[in-house]
Structures are given as C-alpha cells and as structure tokens.
Design an enzyme around this catalytic site. Structure first.
Site, PDB file in Angstrom:
ATOM      1  N   SER A 170      61.189  27.277 -94.092  1.00 45.47           N
ATOM      2  CA  SER A 170      61.656  25.952 -93.726  1.00 45.47           C
ATOM      3  C   SER A 170      62.139  25.282 -94.992  1.00 45.47           C
ATOM      4  O   SER A 170      61.472  25.385 -96.031  1.00 45.47           O
ATOM      5  CB  SER A 170      60.512  25.105 -93.151  1.00 45.47           C
ATOM      6  OG  SER A 170      60.308  25.441 -91.825  1.00 45.47           O
ATOM      7  N   ARG A 195      46.140  25.944 -93.637  1.00 41.80           N
ATOM      8  CA  ARG A 195      46.454  25.232 -92.389  1.00 41.80           C
ATOM      9  C   ARG A 195      45.259  25.325 -91.440  1.00 41.80           C
ATOM     10  O   ARG A 195      44.871  26.437 -91.051  1.00 41.80           O
ATOM     11  CB  ARG A 195      47.674  25.851 -91.696  1.00 41.80           C
ATOM     12  CG  ARG A 195      48.944  25.862 -92.528  1.00 41.80           C
ATOM     13  CD  ARG A 195      49.708  24.551 -92.429  1.00 41.80           C
ATOM     14  NE  ARG A 195      50.716  24.451 -93.466  1.00 41.80           N
ATOM     15  CZ  ARG A 195      52.012  24.707 -93.308  1.00 41.80           C
ATOM     16  NH1 ARG A 195      52.452  25.096 -92.132  1.00 41.80           N
ATOM     17  NH2 ARG A 195      52.851  24.557 -94.292  1.00 41.80           N
ATOM     18  N   ARG A 220      51.391  35.445 -85.844  1.00 41.69           N
ATOM     19  CA  ARG A 220      52.224  34.784 -86.861  1.00 41.69           C
ATOM     20  C   ARG A 220      51.430  33.866 -87.783  1.00 41.69           C
ATOM     21  O   ARG A 220      51.943  33.396 -88.777  1.00 41.69           O
ATOM     22  CB  ARG A 220      53.313  33.921 -86.190  1.00 41.69           C
ATOM     23  CG  ARG A 220      54.270  34.639 -85.326  1.00 41.69           C
ATOM     24  CD  ARG A 220      55.264  33.698 -84.687  1.00 41.69           C
ATOM     25  NE  ARG A 220      54.644  32.593 -83.956  1.00 41.69           N
ATOM     26  CZ  ARG A 220      54.028  32.724 -82.793  1.00 41.69           C
ATOM     27  NH1 ARG A 220      53.964  33.900 -82.219  1.00 41.69           N
ATOM     28  NH2 ARG A 220      53.479  31.694 -82.197  1.00 41.69           N
ATOM     29  N   GLU A 239      44.841  25.232 -88.407  1.00 40.28           N
ATOM     30  CA  GLU A 239      45.389  25.359 -87.055  1.00 40.28           C
ATOM     31  C   GLU A 239      44.573  26.398 -86.314  1.00 40.28           C
ATOM     32  O   GLU A 239      44.376  27.499 -86.833  1.00 40.28           O
ATOM     33  CB  GLU A 239      46.822  25.893 -87.108  1.00 40.28           C
ATOM     34  CG  GLU A 239      47.792  25.008 -87.822  1.00 40.28           C
ATOM     35  CD  GLU A 239      49.117  25.731 -88.108  1.00 40.28           C
ATOM     36  OE1 GLU A 239      50.157  25.129 -87.867  1.00 40.28           O
ATOM     37  OE2 GLU A 239      49.087  26.881 -88.576  1.00 40.28           O
TER      38      GLU A 239
HETATM   39  P1  ATP Z   1      55.188  27.625 -87.477  1.00 37.81           P
HETATM   40  O1  ATP Z   1      56.008  26.665 -86.688  1.00 37.81           O
HETATM   41  O2  ATP Z   1      55.601  29.058 -87.309  1.00 37.81           O
HETATM   42  O3  ATP Z   1      53.718  27.432 -87.323  1.00 37.81           O
HETATM   43  P2  ATP Z   1      55.664  25.851 -89.638  1.00 37.81           P
HETATM   44  O4  ATP Z   1      56.933  25.227 -89.173  1.00 37.81           O
HETATM   45  O5  ATP Z   1      54.403  25.108 -89.524  1.00 37.81           O
HETATM   46  O6  ATP Z   1      55.501  27.329 -89.008  1.00 37.81           O
HETATM   47  P3  ATP Z   1      56.228  25.404 -92.368  1.00 37.81           P
HETATM   48  O7  ATP Z   1      55.266  24.308 -92.486  1.00 37.81           O
HETATM   49  O8  ATP Z   1      57.653  25.074 -92.324  1.00 37.81           O
HETATM   50  O9  ATP Z   1      55.870  26.312 -91.129  1.00 37.81           O
HETATM   51  O10 ATP Z   1      55.911  26.469 -93.516  1.00 37.81           O
HETATM   52  C1  ATP Z   1      56.891  27.208 -94.218  1.00 37.81           C
HETATM   53  C2  ATP Z   1      56.726  28.694 -93.994  1.00 37.81           C
HETATM   54  O11 ATP Z   1      55.381  29.091 -94.183  1.00 37.81           O
HETATM   55  C3  ATP Z   1      57.027  29.142 -92.567  1.00 37.81           C
HETATM   56  O12 ATP Z   1      58.391  29.364 -92.383  1.00 37.81           O
HETATM   57  C4  ATP Z   1      56.247  30.432 -92.494  1.00 37.81           C
HETATM   58  O13 ATP Z   1      56.949  31.497 -93.119  1.00 37.81           O
HETATM   59  C5  ATP Z   1      55.031  30.145 -93.300  1.00 37.81           C
HETATM   60  N1  ATP Z   1      53.895  29.736 -92.462  1.00 37.81           N
HETATM   61  C6  ATP Z   1      53.680  28.535 -91.908  1.00 37.81           C
HETATM   62  N2  ATP Z   1      52.519  28.468 -91.240  1.00 37.81           N
HETATM   63  C7  ATP Z   1      51.956  29.696 -91.392  1.00 37.81           C
HETATM   64  C8  ATP Z   1      50.723  30.262 -90.963  1.00 37.81           C
HETATM   65  N3  ATP Z   1      49.843  29.546 -90.274  1.00 37.81           N
HETATM   66  N4  ATP Z   1      50.458  31.549 -91.303  1.00 37.81           N
HETATM   67  C9  ATP Z   1      51.337  32.279 -92.027  1.00 37.81           C
HETATM   68  N5  ATP Z   1      52.513  31.783 -92.480  1.00 37.81           N
HETATM   69  C10 ATP Z   1      52.832  30.517 -92.172  1.00 37.81           C
END
Ligand code: ATP
Length: 584
Positions: A507, A344, A352, A346
């Site tokens: 998710s 990601r 987190r 980001e």
């Molecule tokens: P968040 O809103 O916390 O950034 P997200 O909604 O983008 O998460 P999803 O795309 O649904 O997350 O990803 C599924 C799972 O992957 C999340 O529930 C989380 O456990 C994990 N996850 C997502 N982004 C990250 C990250 N940048 N670092 C670590 N774990 C992550």
C-alpha cells in the site's frame, strides 16, 4: 568402547516415525488410529527381529576386540583429534573433481541410512538446505597385513553406522570417489564418500516428532486448531507415500520444520528479498533508519493495535513505521527506508494475515507528482522479482517441487500495468465473475474481488504484477492525500496498492504534508486531533516546512509467499504469529 559390546538399540524406521507424524498431523479417528497403531507395532517388531538376526549373524565370527573401535562411536575430543592430518575440511558444495581420491572431513546431519547385507551401510549426509551426499561404510575384513596403512572397517562399525538415528549430527573422515552412476537422491550426485571414520557429535532421538520426509512435504492444513481427519484418511495417506503434516505439527516440531530443504529454500529467498530491497533503494539515494516498535499512538487509526501498560501510561506496538518515516522526511531526509517488525492486533485467521510481519517501508520527497513514488515502488518490486529469478533459481525449483506454481508473468520494462480503482472495478463488473456485476467505485475491494481482478489482468495484460491507483477516500487512512482534482461527491486519494498473483503486497501513496489539511482530515476520519500521539504527529508538520512526500509499505512475508504461490503467508515467516499461536 561401549558401542563395541553394546550396540545402540535398533532405530525406528523412517516409515514408523512418519506414521507417528501422520497421527500428530491428523489426530486420527479412534478406529483408524487403533488399526494404524497395531500395524505400526507389528512392523516395528518385525524390523527389530530382522535387525537382531543381522546383528547376531554379522558379529558372531568377529574377534573380541574390534580393530576399528577407534573409528566410530560417539565423538570424544580424542577421537575428533584422530582425523588424519592430510584430510581437508570441506563443505559438500565445495567438493569437486580435484578432491577425487583425497581425504576430506565433513560435519553434517545424517539424514538416512540403509544396510546392504552385513558388510555395507549407505548413509546420506546433509548440510544446509538440500546439500546432501551419499556415504558408504564398507567392511574391509578384520585382518590387517603388516605395513598395510589402509584403515580397517569392521562389520561392527558398518552395523553401528547403519543404526545411527536419522538427524543425528555427525562428523566423518572419508575419501571422495566417483560413484558408478550419479546418485539421483542427492544434490551432490557426482561424488560419494567412502567413509573411514564416523563419530556422532549430537545424537537424535530414536523417534522424531516429524520425519524429514513429512517435514519436506507440502503443509496440508493451516488452522490453529487440531483438525479431525475424515474416516480412512490415514489409510489413504499410507498408500500415497510419507504423510504430510499440518502447520501445527510443523511448528510443534520446529527443528524438523526448519531443517526441511523446502523451508530453508523459502528462508533463503526471504533473505534475498531483503537484500534486493535494500540494494535497490540505496542505489537510488535512500538512507536506512530504524523506527521504534514501542509507540505512544496508533499509527493506522485506533483499532487493531496491541496496547500495554508502560510505566504510568499506555504504549502500543507499532502498526507501521508510518509516522516515523514521515518524521525522517520532515527531519531533512529526502529518501528513507526501513525493514522491521509490524504488529497488527487483528483476529484474522487467514492465509494472508499474521499478528506480526516484516514491513519493507520507504518514504521519499515528491518533486512534481506522486507517481514518482509509484514508479520507485514498481521499480523496487520488479528488481526483487527479477533478482529472485536470477539469484535463486535452484531454490525456486526446489520449492516448486513441493508447492507447484505457474511461472510468474512480469511486464516488460516500460509496460507496467497501472489501473485506476475505477477502471479495475469496471473491468470486474464487465468481464469478471457474475457476483461482481455490481461492485462500486467508492468501496474497498474484497479479497475475492482482488483475486478475480488478478486473473483478469493476467489474461488481458499477461502480467501477475500490477498497480491499482486512486483508491476511494473511504478506503484509506487519515494521512492519505485526497486528489484535489477528484469530484467532491466521489473523492479519491493519491494512493495505490500493488498486487502479485491477485493478492495485495503493498500500500502506498502521497501523504498530507500541510498541518491544517492533516488536522482537518484526522477530524473528518473521526479521530481526535488533540489525542495523545496524534497531536504530536500533527505538530511535527508545524515545527518546520515539510516537503510534499509519499511512500509505501510492502509486506515481506506476502512478497515471498505470493511470488512462490505458497498456500499461506505463514510458510514465509520464520516464526509465524497468529491470534492463537505465540510459541515457539
Ligand atoms: P489487508 O487489507 O490485506 O489486511 P492492509 O491494507 O491492512 O492489508 P497495509 O496496512 O496497507 O495492509 O500494510 C501494507 C502491507 O503490509 C500490505 O500490503 C501487506 O503486504 C502487508 N500486511 C498487512 N497486514 C498484514 C498482516 N496482517 N500479515 C501479513 N502481512 C500484512
């Protein structure tokens, strides 16, 4: 032997090296740093003089030729071959009553030494994790009666053993004995090693970048920047035992970071979580597959994706295995899972987030209702939590001694807590903190909201694990199925998140399997359905009939971190990747 006549220079004491680590961790203010430096120098000099005095006193009466000269020193093939034929190669965890009085050979890290006068050295030997044992090198006197086969241990050998630098890798031959009293400082407390040979296979430097004591304390700061400490912080730390270090210091001293028992226990739990995930899903008919990391279209929408040149086109690092899980279902699999890296882009500098994490992903055919998927994901997560409880009690206890946490509350089987998004928001509005009086049902939850909800659910339902279902349409990606029964002006999805200690770990939900519906949603979300990758994605659902399906993505790092209530997900990763940290 060189050591006989030229004993190694006295090693820095743990305290000095700890002070170095504190300075690294904190980046001291000039005045405090100068004061600490002067104090450290004075103490080092004092320690050196004391060591020299002991050295002179202890060796002045000894014969020129050290009778123990072949029993210690840097390892050579000849010395290593000199171990007794009847000495058994053992690991620390395998030592038992049956070894008492017997000779064993151990290969381990020497984590600590302590001289007791000139005739005895205590050395602590550690294998993986916190498996450590106390060893004793005790002088026997130099003269050997004729026919006496007992090994000679000279004072020079004792002094040498007591001066080996901490974290050197050594091998010893020793007799296993019962100590007078259990050795509280070591995990192997009911046995000790009476060492007769000790060779250094790989020497550590005299000063470590971070001592084991510092490495095994809770990380104090997770910023990617060096942080200036408040005035007097160093003095305060000096009073309260070995100083803790920042995450930056830990990563810059990756070897000590990884050697610390607390980090190894976290890593062991991580490994266990993967096994538990895999075992549960295999038992439920899921097949493992490997999605690609290099992909041609952003799977979670256009933003937050690492792009790179790829010959004459552009490639992206997979933001999730989403498309490929669905392709497996379209390709005739009923249930699939994958474990792999997710990227990601980001710029999220939070406890987190990381730019790379490990996804535990699954996808399955839906027979009647997408709650089949929700139940399966609840099942696998509860299997993971209960499995950690069952298989990793010692690791959890060790981690709690460094990062204290409350006991994790889990629901009784059949009493899992599922709230709809609207119910969760209502709970927050009615019983949550003042600032959440006006939270809306059509907007995604913020992190503080999630944490407040976690506290409310713990209080009300006595669980730290629960699901929130039916997220509003605006909060979900284009592949999420809109609930056909939802109100047209308040559309909600057949999609859910799961929370652990008030933080999201998963998710999931039902996906759109009909190509026309999918194309319409993609367009509605502002994505061009004819763009590269997206066109092919929709096309898959036109190639052949695809059954209704759904799945979910679990963040492995977050499961480990929040299960253990660690202060950051970075501690659960082997090599955390953050916007500013790509090394080591
Ligand atoms: P968040 O809103 O916390 O950034 P997200 O909604 O983008 O998460 P999803 O795309 O649904 O997350 O990803 C599924 C799972 O992957 C999340 O529930 C989380 O456990 C994990 N996850 C997502 N982004 C990250 C990250 N940048 N670092 C670590 N774990 C992550």
């Amino acid at each position: 032997m060189a050591e006989e006549t030229n004993p190694p220079a006295p090693v820095s004491t743990g305290e000095n090296a700890a002070a170095d680590a504190a300075a690294d961790a904190a980046g001291p203010s000039k005045k405090a740093a100068k004061k600490a430096e002067a104090k450290a120098k004075k103490e080092a000099l004092k320690a050196q003089r004391a060591a020299e005095r002991i050295a002179v006193a202890s060796t002045s009466n000894e014969p020129e030729e050290d009778p123990a000269k072949d029993f210690y020193g840097p390892a050579t093939p000849a010395l290593l071959a000199s171990f007794s034929a009847d000495a058994e190669d053992v690991t620390l965890r395998s030592i038992s009553e049956s070894h008492i009085g017997k000779k064993v050979v151990i290969r381990a890290w020497l984590q600590n030494t302590r001289m007791q006068g000139a005739k005895m050295a205590f050395v602590e030997l550690r294998e993986e994790g916190n498996w450590a044992i106390q060893g004793i090198v005790a002088a026997t006197g130099d003269a050997k009666a004729e026919g006496d086969s007992a090994p000679v241990i000279s004072k020079r050998m004792v002094k040498w053993a007591g001066a080996v630098n901490p974290e050197s890798f050594v091998t010893v031959e020793a007799t296993v004995e019962k100590p007078f009293a259990p050795v509280k400082s070591c995990r192997v407390s009911d046995f000790e090693l009476h060492i007769t040979k000790i060779f250094v296979i790989a020497a550590a430097p005299a000063t470590l970048g971070m001592t084991m004591a510092a490495a095994n304390r809770a990380v104090t700061n997770f910023s990617d920047e060096e942080v200036k400490p408040e005035e007097g912080a160093q003095e305060k730390e000096a009073e309260s035992g070995p100083p803790a270090a920042s995450m930056l210091t830990h990563l810059d001293n990756i070897v000590m970071h990884k050697r610390s028992p607390v980090q190894q226990a976290i890593a062991d739990i991580r490994v266990e979580v993967k096994h538990l995930f895999r075992d549960y899903l295999r038992e439920h008919g899921f097949k493992e597959f490997e999605p690609p990391c290099l992909i041609g279209a952003a799977s979670e929408g256009g933003a937050n994706v690492f792009a790179m040149p790829y010959f004459n086109q552009k490639a992206y690092l997979a933001q999730s295995p989403q498309f490929y899980k669905q392709f497996e279902i379209a390709g005739g699999r009923k249930r699939v899972f994958s474990i792999g890296p997710v990227f990601r882009a980001e710029n999220s500098n939070t406890p987190r987030h990381m730019t790379e994490f490990t996804g535990l992903d699954m996808e399955m055919e839906i027979r009647k209702d997408y709650h089949e998927v929700l139940s399966m994901l609840e099942g696998v997560l509860l299997h993971i939590f209960r499995g950690i409880e069952k298989h990793c009690a010692a690791e959890v206890e060790l981690i709690r001694s460094v990062y204290p946490s409350q006991e994790l509350l889990l629901p009784e089987p059949g009493k899992e807590v599922r709230l709809t998004f609207a119910e969760a928001q209502k709970l927050l509005r009615e019983e949550g903190p003042e600032e959440f009086r006006n939270v809306r049902d059509d907007e995604d939850m913020s992190t503080p909201q999630e944490k407040a909800l976690g506290a409310l659910v713990r209080e009300k339902y006595k669980t730290d694990f629960f699901a929130v279902d039916k997220f509003p349409e605006a909060a979900r990606p284009f592949y999420a199925k809109v609930d056909p029964a939802s109100k047209p002006n308040e559309p909600v999805t057949n999609a859910f998140d799961m929370f652990l200690r008030g933080q999201e770990i998963l998710s999931g939900g039902e996906r759109i399997a009909d190509p026309d519906e999918l194309e319409a949603r993609i367009r509605f979300k502002g994505v061009d359905p004819t763009s590269a990758g997206i066109k092919e994605y929709i096309g898959v659902f036109r190639q052949a009939g695809v059954p209704p399906h759904g799945g979910g993505g679990i963040g492995l790092d977050r499961v480990v971190a929040w299960y253990l209530a660690l202060p950051s997900v970075h501690l659960a990763a082997y090599y955390p990747r953050t916007p500013k940290k790509l090394l080591p």
